[in-house]
Design a protein around this motif. Sequence first.
Motif, short mmCIF file in Angstrom:
data_model
loop_
_atom_site.label_atom_id
_atom_site.label_comp_id
_atom_site.label_asym_id
_atom_site.label_seq_id
_atom_site.Cartn_x
_atom_site.Cartn_y
_atom_site.Cartn_z
N LEU A 106 0.83 -1.21 0.00
CA LEU A 106 0.00 0.00 0.00
C LEU A 106 0.86 1.25 0.00
CD1 LEU A 106 -2.76 -1.06 2.58
CD2 LEU A 106 -2.95 -0.95 0.08
N LEU A 107 1.93 1.23 0.79
CA LEU A 107 2.82 2.39 0.86
C LEU A 107 3.51 2.62 -0.48
CD1 LEU A 107 4.19 4.62 2.49
CD2 LEU A 107 5.92 2.94 3.20
N SER A 108 3.86 1.54 -1.16
CA SER A 108 4.50 1.67 -2.46
C SER A 108 3.62 2.46 -3.43
CB SER A 108 4.81 0.29 -3.04
OG SER A 108 5.36 0.40 -4.33
N ASP A 109 2.34 2.19 -3.41
CA ASP A 109 1.40 2.93 -4.27
C ASP A 109 1.34 4.40 -3.87
OD1 ASP A 109 0.83 0.64 -5.68
OD2 ASP A 109 -0.94 0.13 -4.48
N ASP A 110 1.32 4.65 -2.56
CA ASP A 110 1.26 6.04 -2.08
C ASP A 110 2.52 6.82 -2.47
OD1 ASP A 110 -1.22 5.68 -0.95
OD2 ASP A 110 -0.43 5.22 1.05
N LEU A 111 3.66 6.15 -2.40
CA LEU A 111 4.92 6.82 -2.71
C LEU A 111 4.97 7.28 -4.16
CD1 LEU A 111 7.44 4.55 -0.77
CD2 LEU A 111 6.85 6.92 -0.25
N VAL A 112 4.34 6.53 -5.06
CA VAL A 112 4.28 6.95 -6.46
C VAL A 112 3.56 8.30 -6.57
CG1 VAL A 112 3.37 6.38 -8.75
CG2 VAL A 112 4.29 4.57 -7.29
N LYS A 113 2.45 8.43 -5.84
CA LYS A 113 1.68 9.68 -5.90
C LYS A 113 2.47 10.83 -5.27
CE LYS A 113 -2.50 6.90 -5.34
NZ LYS A 113 -3.60 6.52 -4.42
N TYR A 114 3.08 10.57 -4.13
CA TYR A 114 3.86 11.62 -3.47
C TYR A 114 5.03 12.06 -4.34
CZ TYR A 114 1.34 10.78 0.92
OH TYR A 114 0.37 10.68 1.88
N ASP A 115 5.64 11.12 -5.03
CA ASP A 115 6.77 11.45 -5.89
C ASP A 115 6.36 12.49 -6.94
OD1 ASP A 115 9.12 11.46 -7.35
OD2 ASP A 115 9.34 9.29 -7.34
#
Length: 385
Positions: free
Chosen positions: A49-58
């Motif tokens: 789940l965090l991996s998906d969020d990190l894409v957006k934050y990037d």
Amino acid sequence: MKYTFISVPALGDKQNAYLNIKGKLTEYAQVYKLNIPEFKIGTLDALVLLSDDLVKYDTVFEQSVNKLADMLNTLLRGQQANLQDQLLVNDSNTESIDQYISTFQWNTMKYRTDKSLQETTATLSQEVTAIDNVMKNKLNLYTQNKNALQTLQRKQTGNLSVRNLNGIVKKQHCVLNSEFLTTLIVAVPKTLFKQWNNRYETLTDMVVPRSSVKIAEDEEFGLFTVTVFKRTVDEFSHKAREERFIPRDFAYDEDALQTQQRELEEASATEREQQAELLRLTKTNFGETFAAWLHLKALRVFVESVLRYGLPPDFSSVTISPKPKFEKKIDETLVAQYGRLGGVHGQAIKNENQDELLDHDLQSVNDSSYRPYVQFELDFDYERR
């Protein structure tokens, strides 16, 4: 200014893995260690789940960095300053982007490694959001004051239909302290001078004959006085507009010229002060946001490496700065060296014509960005600004 961050399994020897990559790419790139600490990992489901969020934050962080760089470039115009020299990072804003990336160290004071990955990510996001909000408010305030200054300046430099008339209309041009009479100031297009002289006395009743005098002229307009009875001011102004004459809203004031000059000087001083403050904040917050962005990239490398290579974390991560025109050669070299990591995926990249690949395997490697090792890019082009 393009960088590639990759990680590969270390097999218990991070230094050897780093040196192996460095040796393979020595002709094509500068290779630096990407120092990433070990974090509290939690569950693999949470990491996904965090991996998906990190894409957006990037994406959000990249947009913030670019907005600040664009703002800084705008503020520096006319100051004979090189944008690249102003784009500085680290806590004291003294390192260039290249220096900061090539010597990157995780900031354990700001982003403690005993916190969970989710907490660290939230801290980074909150920091960038706060900077965005501060800069938005500061920019809005600066823009409002700059617009006010430009309005005052236009009144000083526009044509006679819009410019401030203080200093142009003199005391002797006006009927003052009369109970019944007043002087109107009218801007008349040059092509209508003859029409004005023929018509102004008959536009309404109660216009003083032969009271019109031209007191100023520019490339587009002439400025005329006309004396009328106060009770007909509104009617005369209405009729004048119908004839394409432009009545100016003006009342003679001996102190108005000084007041106008003082307002202009105060607005100019305020604009200069706010520009200097905005420039200082933009430089500082660019450094803060870029640093946060690079920390987020490091988090992405860590999270993806754990998901890709498993637990316990055992990988070596590096930063690659390609030499001009060698990006493709670097990619080919890395795929040749580490294609085995992706099993059928890595082999497909090396030879997409293998007949024995199953349909679902081919579909999974159709994404051209897939690599058998962890890879992320950082592409920041200050020269396009």
